[in-house]
Design a protein around this motif. Structure first.
Motif, PDB file in Angstrom:
ATOM      1  N   THR A 128       0.825  -1.202   0.000  1.00  0.00           N
ATOM      2  CA  THR A 128       0.000   0.000   0.000  1.00  0.00           C
ATOM      3  C   THR A 128       0.863   1.257   0.000  1.00  0.00           C
ATOM      4  O   THR A 128       0.513   2.263  -0.628  1.00  0.00           O
ATOM      5  CB  THR A 128      -0.951   0.010   1.202  1.00  0.00           C
ATOM      6  OG1 THR A 128      -0.222  -0.206   2.414  1.00  0.00           O
ATOM      7  CG2 THR A 128      -1.989  -1.093   1.070  1.00  0.00           C
ATOM      8  N   GLU A 129       2.007   1.202   0.676  1.00  0.00           N
ATOM      9  CA  GLU A 129       2.920   2.339   0.651  1.00  0.00           C
ATOM     10  C   GLU A 129       3.513   2.520  -0.749  1.00  0.00           C
ATOM     11  O   GLU A 129       3.749   3.648  -1.196  1.00  0.00           O
ATOM     12  CB  GLU A 129       4.033   2.133   1.677  1.00  0.00           C
ATOM     13  CG  GLU A 129       4.931   3.326   1.880  1.00  0.00           C
ATOM     14  CD  GLU A 129       4.208   4.535   2.444  1.00  0.00           C
ATOM     15  OE1 GLU A 129       4.512   5.665   1.999  1.00  0.00           O
ATOM     16  OE2 GLU A 129       3.332   4.362   3.312  1.00  0.00           O
ATOM     17  N   ARG A 132       1.536   4.850  -3.175  1.00  0.00           N
ATOM     18  CA  ARG A 132       1.240   6.226  -2.796  1.00  0.00           C
ATOM     19  C   ARG A 132       1.741   7.285  -3.772  1.00  0.00           C
ATOM     20  O   ARG A 132       0.989   8.183  -4.145  1.00  0.00           O
ATOM     21  CB  ARG A 132       1.811   6.532  -1.407  1.00  0.00           C
ATOM     22  CG  ARG A 132       0.996   5.925  -0.271  1.00  0.00           C
ATOM     23  CD  ARG A 132       1.592   6.317   1.062  1.00  0.00           C
ATOM     24  NE  ARG A 132       0.862   5.738   2.175  1.00  0.00           N
ATOM     25  CZ  ARG A 132      -0.195   6.303   2.767  1.00  0.00           C
ATOM     26  NH1 ARG A 132      -0.630   7.461   2.327  1.00  0.00           N
ATOM     27  NH2 ARG A 132      -0.789   5.723   3.780  1.00  0.00           N
ATOM     28  N   ASN A 155      -7.975  -1.230   6.819  1.00  0.00           N
ATOM     29  CA  ASN A 155      -7.151  -0.258   7.538  1.00  0.00           C
ATOM     30  C   ASN A 155      -5.995   0.334   6.753  1.00  0.00           C
ATOM     31  O   ASN A 155      -5.476   1.380   7.153  1.00  0.00           O
ATOM     32  CB  ASN A 155      -6.586  -0.920   8.807  1.00  0.00           C
ATOM     33  CG  ASN A 155      -7.654  -1.350   9.772  1.00  0.00           C
ATOM     34  OD1 ASN A 155      -8.122  -0.559  10.580  1.00  0.00           O
ATOM     35  ND2 ASN A 155      -8.046  -2.614   9.699  1.00  0.00           N
ATOM     36  N   ASN A 156      -5.565  -0.304   5.670  1.00  0.00           N
ATOM     37  CA  ASN A 156      -4.410   0.202   4.923  1.00  0.00           C
ATOM     38  C   ASN A 156      -4.755   0.741   3.543  1.00  0.00           C
ATOM     39  O   ASN A 156      -4.367   1.857   3.186  1.00  0.00           O
ATOM     40  CB  ASN A 156      -3.341  -0.901   4.787  1.00  0.00           C
ATOM     41  CG  ASN A 156      -2.591  -1.151   6.081  1.00  0.00           C
ATOM     42  OD1 ASN A 156      -2.607  -0.319   7.004  1.00  0.00           O
ATOM     43  ND2 ASN A 156      -1.937  -2.296   6.189  1.00  0.00           N
ATOM     44  N   ASN A 158      -7.477   1.788   2.276  1.00  0.00           N
ATOM     45  CA  ASN A 158      -8.349   2.966   2.262  1.00  0.00           C
ATOM     46  C   ASN A 158      -7.592   4.265   2.507  1.00  0.00           C
ATOM     47  O   ASN A 158      -8.124   5.352   2.295  1.00  0.00           O
ATOM     48  CB  ASN A 158      -9.465   2.814   3.297  1.00  0.00           C
ATOM     49  CG  ASN A 158      -8.942   2.656   4.716  1.00  0.00           C
ATOM     50  OD1 ASN A 158      -7.767   2.386   4.919  1.00  0.00           O
ATOM     51  ND2 ASN A 158      -9.817   2.820   5.679  1.00  0.00           N
ATOM     52  N   LYS A 159      -6.324   4.187   2.917  1.00  0.00           N
ATOM     53  CA  LYS A 159      -5.534   5.389   3.159  1.00  0.00           C
ATOM     54  C   LYS A 159      -4.680   5.787   1.962  1.00  0.00           C
ATOM     55  O   LYS A 159      -4.018   6.816   1.979  1.00  0.00           O
ATOM     56  CB  LYS A 159      -4.637   5.176   4.381  1.00  0.00           C
ATOM     57  CG  LYS A 159      -5.426   4.917   5.667  1.00  0.00           C
ATOM     58  CD  LYS A 159      -4.506   4.626   6.831  1.00  0.00           C
ATOM     59  CE  LYS A 159      -5.305   4.321   8.101  1.00  0.00           C
ATOM     60  NZ  LYS A 159      -4.421   3.988   9.242  1.00  0.00           N
ATOM     61  N   VAL A 160      -4.688   4.963   0.929  1.00  0.00           N
ATOM     62  CA  VAL A 160      -3.872   5.239  -0.256  1.00  0.00           C
ATOM     63  C   VAL A 160      -4.481   6.333  -1.105  1.00  0.00           C
ATOM     64  O   VAL A 160      -3.792   7.194  -1.637  1.00  0.00           O
ATOM     65  CB  VAL A 160      -3.684   3.958  -1.095  1.00  0.00           C
ATOM     66  CG1 VAL A 160      -2.986   4.271  -2.407  1.00  0.00           C
ATOM     67  CG2 VAL A 160      -2.908   2.917  -0.305  1.00  0.00           C
TER      68      VAL A 160
END
Length: 402
Positions: A128-129, A132, A155-156, A158-160
């Protein structure tokens, strides 16, 4: 199912994702290759105060079952998830990605790496990182732990960003049987159409990545029987971090896994990167401790079998605020491979060249306890042809395919 069978099943589930022995506390402001990476040795070496293991298997199994039940209900009691604690204490994705890019440009070059596969991915934090900073990037994650993959979705990913779900594919399955892995669907999110086929391998059917697909909910076991083939973009980089290859105990399995990796790498050139630890302290009983603001992370290494080169690793978390302990939050049965063994297996699998990037770590005896950052800040990995044995070292192993 008897207690022995239940324990073996649980060990098989939890032993597929690695954990860091010494963990980077990376300088994460950007992806610059010249960052000064820091390392904190989580240590309180050989502890005479630790009680010996109970000889009663039945009592030990009962205790582990109780601890596992506590871990599963922890989040319901306002405690942080064990997956979140793992990410905070073990992983440093930006530092790993910086090195991945450096290795690719150094050994392949000619283009930017865009397509990553993270094996033994767990919560796929690295994947996921990876997504970005460039909207062209895609990621594939593979892991045996469906609970960890579902946690990643919630949890991960959805933050991208809005397109995060369309650029990542998570597969529930064994890295030794990648074609049988099942795609974890993101409910109403449809990721398959977003994966382009222009860079896919088309020279032979054997080079196409075909996987069994789960087309229903990521948590529905009934839907896991619904399968169809998926074609994915050929990967520029495949990685297996957190010492996950130690979960493979047989040489034949290690070679087989490396062959699967080679098969999904781009014919234009690609790399496989894994990490490994070693040193005299790695072959003894250890208890390593690292303190963070809200919890203490403990690495416990059992006695080391010098014939099978096997040990058992357990990760514990002591939560200050909740005044609770999550013992055996993660447990692994590991075979500690040597660098020459890894090199031989990679070459047998068909990789063109193998490179070692190693850095010496602070001695375990000298660093009995560490805080979240500070120790070894200026230590960097360097490519080496020879390396004298020390108390502790950490290595990136880079295999090149052209």
């Amino acid at each position: 199912m008897g207690k022995k069978e239940k324990k073996q099943k649980q060990q098989q589930k939890t032993s597929r994702r690695g954990a860091s022995y010494y963990r980077n506390e990376e300088d994460e402001e950007d992806y610059d290759f010249n960052n000064n990476y820091s390392q904190s040795l989580a240590s309180s070496s050989l502890s005479d105060q630790e009680p010996e293991q109970d000889d009663s298997n039945e009592e030990e199994e009962k205790k582990e079952e109780e601890e596992d039940a506590d871990n599963k209900t922890a989040s319901k009691k306002g405690m942080p998830s064990k997956f979140l604690l793992y990410q905070q204490s073990v992983q440093s994705p930006k530092g790993d990605i910086s090195y991945l890019q450096k290795f690719f440009l150094l050994y392949v070059g000619g283009r930017l790496p865009l397509h990553l596969q993270e094996d033994f991915c767990g919560t796929a934090l690295l994947s996921t990182e990876w997504l970005r900073n460039d909207s062209r990037r895609t990621a594939v994650g593979v892991d045996l732990d469906l609970e960890a993959l579902n946690w990643c979705i919630e949890n991960n990913i959805n933050k991208v960003g809005a397109d995060g779900y369309s650029r990542i594919s998570l597969f529930h399955g064994n890295v030794l049987q990648p074609l049988a892995a099942k795609l974890v669907n993101f409910e109403s999110q449809e990721i398959i159409n977003s994966i382009g086929s222009k860079d896919c391998k088309d020279d032979s059917e054997s080079n196409e990545v075909k996987s069994a697909v789960q087309v229903g909910s990521s948590t529905s076991m009934d839907d896991m029987h619904m399968k169809r083939n998926v074609q994915l973009v050929a990967r520029d980089i495949v990685c297996a971090f957190n010492y996950s290859c130690c979960c493979l105990h047989k040489r034949a399995d290690l070679v087989l896994y490396f062959k699967h990796v080679l098969d999904v790498l781009s014919k234009k050139g690609g790399i496989f990167v894994m990490d490994l630890y070693g040193g005299t302290s790695s072959e003894s009983k250890l208890r390593l401790q690292r303190r963070f603001p809200n919890f203490t992370y403990i690495w416990e290494q059992a006695e080391f079998d010098i014939i099978g080169r096997k040990t058992r690793i357990s990760l514990h978390f002591h939560l200050q605020k909740q005044q609770r302990k999550l013992r055996h939050a993660f447990s692994y049965s590991w075979r500690l491979w040597s660098l020459p063994e890894i090199k031989d297996c990679l070459e047998e699998a068909g990789f063109q060249s193998v490179h070692f990037w190693i850095r010496q770590m602070p001695d375990t005896e000298a660093n009995r306890r560490t805080e979240g950052s500070g120790a070894g800040r200026e230590i960097k990995y360097e490519e080496v042809m020879t390396f004298e044995q020390v108390d502790a070292w950490n290595a990136y192993i880079v295999a090149v395919a052209n």
